[in-house]
Design a protein around this motif. Structure first.
Motif, PDB file in Angstrom:
ATOM      1  N   ASN A 168       0.752  -1.340  -0.144  1.00 42.03           N
ATOM      2  CA  ASN A 168       0.007  -0.177  -0.052  1.00 42.03           C
ATOM      3  C   ASN A 168       0.611   1.280  -0.090  1.00 42.03           C
ATOM      4  O   ASN A 168       0.547   2.294   0.618  1.00 42.03           O
ATOM      5  CB  ASN A 168      -1.104  -0.251   1.331  1.00 42.03           C
ATOM      6  CG  ASN A 168      -2.118  -1.138   1.161  1.00 42.03           C
ATOM      7  OD1 ASN A 168      -2.357  -1.734   0.113  1.00 42.03           O
ATOM      8  ND2 ASN A 168      -2.602  -1.533   2.299  1.00 42.03           N
ATOM      9  N   LEU A 169       1.969   1.287  -0.821  1.00 40.43           N
ATOM     10  CA  LEU A 169       2.747   2.692  -0.963  1.00 40.43           C
ATOM     11  C   LEU A 169       1.665   3.401  -2.033  1.00 40.43           C
ATOM     12  O   LEU A 169       0.977   2.723  -2.452  1.00 40.43           O
ATOM     13  CB  LEU A 169       4.086   2.327  -1.562  1.00 40.43           C
ATOM     14  CG  LEU A 169       4.876   1.598  -0.833  1.00 40.43           C
ATOM     15  CD1 LEU A 169       6.373   1.333  -1.415  1.00 40.43           C
ATOM     16  CD2 LEU A 169       5.208   2.383   0.634  1.00 40.43           C
ATOM     17  N   PHE A 170       1.930   4.531  -1.922  1.00 41.83           N
ATOM     18  CA  PHE A 170       1.223   5.643  -2.449  1.00 41.83           C
ATOM     19  C   PHE A 170       1.985   5.850  -4.037  1.00 41.83           C
ATOM     20  O   PHE A 170       2.857   6.254  -4.131  1.00 41.83           O
ATOM     21  CB  PHE A 170       1.249   7.063  -2.006  1.00 41.83           C
ATOM     22  CG  PHE A 170       0.807   6.808  -0.549  1.00 41.83           C
ATOM     23  CD1 PHE A 170      -0.371   6.178  -0.228  1.00 41.83           C
ATOM     24  CD2 PHE A 170       1.459   7.503   0.577  1.00 41.83           C
ATOM     25  CE1 PHE A 170      -0.776   6.052   1.011  1.00 41.83           C
ATOM     26  CE2 PHE A 170       0.983   7.776   1.646  1.00 41.83           C
ATOM     27  CZ  PHE A 170      -0.133   6.812   2.047  1.00 41.83           C
ATOM     28  N   PRO A 171       1.299   5.357  -4.920  1.00 39.05           N
ATOM     29  CA  PRO A 171       2.063   5.007  -6.192  1.00 39.05           C
ATOM     30  C   PRO A 171       2.214   6.455  -7.090  1.00 39.05           C
ATOM     31  O   PRO A 171       3.321   6.512  -8.021  1.00 39.05           O
ATOM     32  CB  PRO A 171       0.924   4.075  -7.047  1.00 39.05           C
ATOM     33  CG  PRO A 171      -0.293   4.462  -6.591  1.00 39.05           C
ATOM     34  CD  PRO A 171      -0.133   4.572  -4.853  1.00 39.05           C
ATOM     35  N   HIS A 172       1.752   7.532  -6.541  1.00 42.37           N
ATOM     36  CA  HIS A 172       1.892   8.871  -7.327  1.00 42.37           C
ATOM     37  C   HIS A 172       3.132   9.581  -6.683  1.00 42.37           C
ATOM     38  O   HIS A 172       3.136  10.777  -6.796  1.00 42.37           O
ATOM     39  CB  HIS A 172       0.484   9.493  -7.492  1.00 42.37           C
ATOM     40  CG  HIS A 172      -0.104   9.847  -6.146  1.00 42.37           C
ATOM     41  ND1 HIS A 172      -0.494   8.685  -5.165  1.00 42.37           N
ATOM     42  CD2 HIS A 172      -0.380  10.815  -5.526  1.00 42.37           C
ATOM     43  CE1 HIS A 172      -0.821   9.461  -4.249  1.00 42.37           C
ATOM     44  NE2 HIS A 172      -0.887  10.756  -4.474  1.00 42.37           N
ATOM     45  N   LYS A 173       3.494   8.860  -5.618  1.00 43.45           N
ATOM     46  CA  LYS A 173       4.684   9.687  -4.902  1.00 43.45           C
ATOM     47  C   LYS A 173       5.876   9.048  -4.925  1.00 43.45           C
ATOM     48  O   LYS A 173       5.882   7.860  -4.843  1.00 43.45           O
ATOM     49  CB  LYS A 173       4.095   9.954  -3.480  1.00 43.45           C
ATOM     50  CG  LYS A 173       2.885  10.864  -3.320  1.00 43.45           C
ATOM     51  CD  LYS A 173       2.593  11.340  -1.853  1.00 43.45           C
ATOM     52  CE  LYS A 173       1.605  12.327  -2.012  1.00 43.45           C
ATOM     53  NZ  LYS A 173       1.963  13.681  -2.818  1.00 43.45           N
TER      54      LYS A 173
ATOM     55  N   ARG B 126       8.226   3.879   5.884  1.00 43.79           N
ATOM     56  CA  ARG B 126       7.280   4.897   6.056  1.00 43.79           C
ATOM     57  C   ARG B 126       6.644   5.012   7.432  1.00 43.79           C
ATOM     58  O   ARG B 126       6.379   5.902   8.122  1.00 43.79           O
ATOM     59  CB  ARG B 126       6.258   4.725   4.978  1.00 43.79           C
ATOM     60  CG  ARG B 126       4.980   5.590   4.922  1.00 43.79           C
ATOM     61  CD  ARG B 126       4.246   5.356   3.796  1.00 43.79           C
ATOM     62  NE  ARG B 126       3.515   4.276   3.745  1.00 43.79           N
ATOM     63  CZ  ARG B 126       2.535   3.677   2.996  1.00 43.79           C
ATOM     64  NH1 ARG B 126       2.276   4.383   1.922  1.00 43.79           N
ATOM     65  NH2 ARG B 126       2.012   2.487   3.191  1.00 43.79           N
TER      66      ARG B 126
END
Lengths: 252, 376
Positions: A97-102, A159
């Motif tokens: 669940n990393l933020f793909p747009h960052k 994170r």
């Protein structure tokens, strides 16, 4: 009182389905607790209750000194404790669940900047230190999609650590990984355990569980059936169903 | 070469019996139609009507001595559109070269004997290229695009208003209506989409009801209703027809934007919200920084399609008495001396609509490719 998590007679239902039944459990500071059980036994639900991603209906749950509100109170808006609890509890997910747009660094700095109101410089310095700790300094400015599963999971751990949590929850952190990448994630977790981090881990890695756990919890159909030291649990399980579970998972 | 094209022809046009039949009927038919159209365009058609009535087609009945106001508006629009293009499509030297024939074409259309116009067209195209180059070379500028377009639109209103908003018309009106609707319906649509997912049931019902009502009725009726309602609701303001039309379009298309955005919000995995929550982020921060950017990325292609839709629906403002591009063409034809030029005027309208529409589709395709590269 030294317990960081204290569950008393906790019950959770999905509709009429009774998912967690009269759970009594306390986790000491600095302790590593591994939760084992067959799939569907309620072990993920149990640790997701600790940071409020799942709501429980009755009983009591104290996390880091704050009472977690029951479902009815949360629906009525009593969520002020929730934010306080979540600041101090990190969580690592099966699907990263990393933020793909960052970028990797942005993934790590966003919460400290927004929640703890750190400056960008401070947050980035911490992020780089954490990336060094998980061995990913050179990937700092890549996007999650450019990393392997094992690398993504290590970023996810970094994170969570950036929020300086008192407790880390791991929900099957290696289940979505290719076998050759499991080791690198477990190494990071081992090191965390050595440094004295309080951890609650749901995993299917039995050798790892035996190695790092201070205590094993065995859960089946929503009830805790056995609690014990790893050696005692693995070598001489008391409960009948725990015995057959171990026979199934240790066969291969 | 000839052998290859013969082979290609045999393979693609005369491969099977049915293909032979199709080719023998379609190819001569198409050739005949193209021949007819071209020979009419080159011999029979009298195109002098286009340069003569170009001002009316472009700005409607806006007074000629105030045309400089329209030119300022056009230059601002050119900068904004150029900058929007620059966000997704890198500006290169050869593009600057390609803009020269565009300038030559526009100048020929406007009549090269009018030096002022030729220069102003050059300024417009330079502004477009400038916006394009700056946005593509200096990425930080892109973050300012949304506020810049708001400011730009306000500036256009300010400069165009003095002669009376009732005089706006022509292609400029169509484009302004499209821009205003597109820019305003986006934030409103986003708020409606979030409102529809709100956990407060009152808000949820209001947003759902609004979206469903707007989507169940025709655009032309919404525009007409707003037009007749606003004077009743706000008798003290006396809003111009143009503004009322824009409000109607915006209210209508916000509902569609909301539905597109909602589909994007649903496409964002639950795990994203859970991860952000587990980090202690507030729901507002989660929606703004984690969920919305990913949702918008998914729905950009349909949102651009929505802009094309708005542009193609703009002629419907004739119902409230406005003179958009299509209506301006009809106005010219209503003039008895031009009564026999129907085909010339409608050909010009067709080509212009086609060019603008293709441009929007082209940008949409570039945008899609751009986003696909970013997400990986």
């Amino acid at each position: 009182m030294n317990a960081i998590v204290e569950m008393k007679n906790l019950n959770k239902f999905y509709g009429s389905h009774h998912v967690l039944k009269n759970i009594d459990l306390s986790v000491e500071r600095g302790e590593v607790v591994v939760v084992l059980g067959a799939s569907g036994s309620g072990k993920s639900t149990l640790i997701r209750c600790v940071n409020g991603l799942e709501m429980y209906q009755n009983g009591s749950l104290l996390v880091d000194g704050y009472p977690m509100p029951v479902e009815e109170d949360r629906r009525l808006g009593g969520e002020s404790e929730l934010a306080a609890i979540r600041k101090g509890v990190g969580m690592v997910f099966q699907q990263f669940n990393l933020f793909p747009h960052k970028t990797v660094v942005e993934n790590i700095t966003i919460a400290p900047m927004r929640v703890r109101k750190k400056t960008r410089a401070e947050a980035e310095a911490t992020a780089l230190k954490l990336l060094d700790r998980v061995g990913l300094t050179e990937h700092a400015h890549k996007y999650p999609g450019q990393l392997s599963g094992g690398q993504q999971q290590r970023v996810a751990i970094a994170r969570s650590l950036a929020m300086e949590p008192h407790l880390m929850l791991f929900d099957e952190p290696t289940s979505a990984l290719d076998p050759e990448m499991i080791g690198e994630v477990l190494d990071v977790m081992r090191e965390l355990a050595r440094d004295g981090m309080t951890m609650m881990i749901v995993t299917h890695e039995m050798n790892f569980a035996r190695e790092v756990a201070d205590r094993i919890i065995y859960i089946d159909q929503g009830s805790i059936l056995e609690v014990g030291k790893p050696d005692a649990f693995f070598d001489n399980p008391q409960n009948e169903r725990a015995r057959s579970f171990l026979a199934r998972v240790l066969k291969h | 070469m000839i052998a290859r094209s013969l082979k290609w022809t045999r393979h693609n046009l005369f491969g099977k019996p049915f293909d032979v039949l199709l080719s023998l009927t379609v190819i001569p038919g198409v050739l005949w139609m193209v021949y007819q159209a071209v020979s009419w365009a080159l011999t029979a058609a009298r195109w002098d009507i286009i340069p003569q009535s170009l001002r009316v087609l472009m700005i409607g009945v806006f007074p000629a001595d105030q045309a400089w106001r329209a030119w300022i508006a056009i230059v601002i629009i050119a900068i904004l559109l150029g900058a929007a293009l620059g966000c997704v499509f890198a500006f290169k030297g050869r593009h600057a070269g390609a803009l020269v024939p565009v300038w030559a074409g526009c100048a020929a259309l406007a009549g090269i004997e009018n030096v002022t116009n030729v220069l102003l067209i050059a300024v417009t195209i330079a502004a477009f290229a400038g916006g394009w180059a700056v946005a593509s070379r200096f990425p930080p500028v892109r973050k300012a695009l949304v506020p810049a377009s708001f400011i730009g639109l306000i500036a256009i209103f300010a400069v165009m208003a003095p002669p009376g908003a009732g005089l706006w018309g022509g292609l400029l009106l169509s484009i302004l209506l499209t821009l205003v609707t597109a820019v305003l319906s986006l934030p409103i649509g986003i708020l409606l989409a979030f409102g529809r997912r709100s956990r407060f049931s009152g808000l949820r019902w209001i947003c759902t009801g609004y979206i469903e009502v707007m989507r169940s009725v025709p655009l032309i009726m919404v525009v007409y209703w707003i037009w007749i309602l606003i004077p009743v609701l706000t008798p003290q303001f006396n809003l111009a027809d143009v503004v009322r039309g824009m409000i109607g379009f915006t209210l209508f298309y916000s509902a569609y934007v909301a539905e597109y955005v909602r589909s994007g919000l649903q496409a964002v995995p639950r795990g994203q919200t859970e991860a952000a929550r587990s980090l202690g982020m507030s729901e507002f921060d989660i929606n703004r920084s984690i969920v919305l950017p990913q949702a918008i990325r998914v729905v950009v292609p349909p949102l651009v399609g929505n802009v094309l839709d708005i542009f193609n629906m703009a002629p419907l403002v004739f119902i409230i008495g406005l003179t958009d591009f299509l209506r301006a063409g009809q106005m010219i034809l209503a003039n008895p001396q031009f009564g026999d030029r129907t085909y010339e005027v409608y050909s010009f309208l067709f080509l212009t609509y086609f060019l603008v529409g293709s441009l929007i589709t082209f940008v949409a395709r570039k945008l899609e490719a751009h986003l696909a590269r970013g997400s990986r």
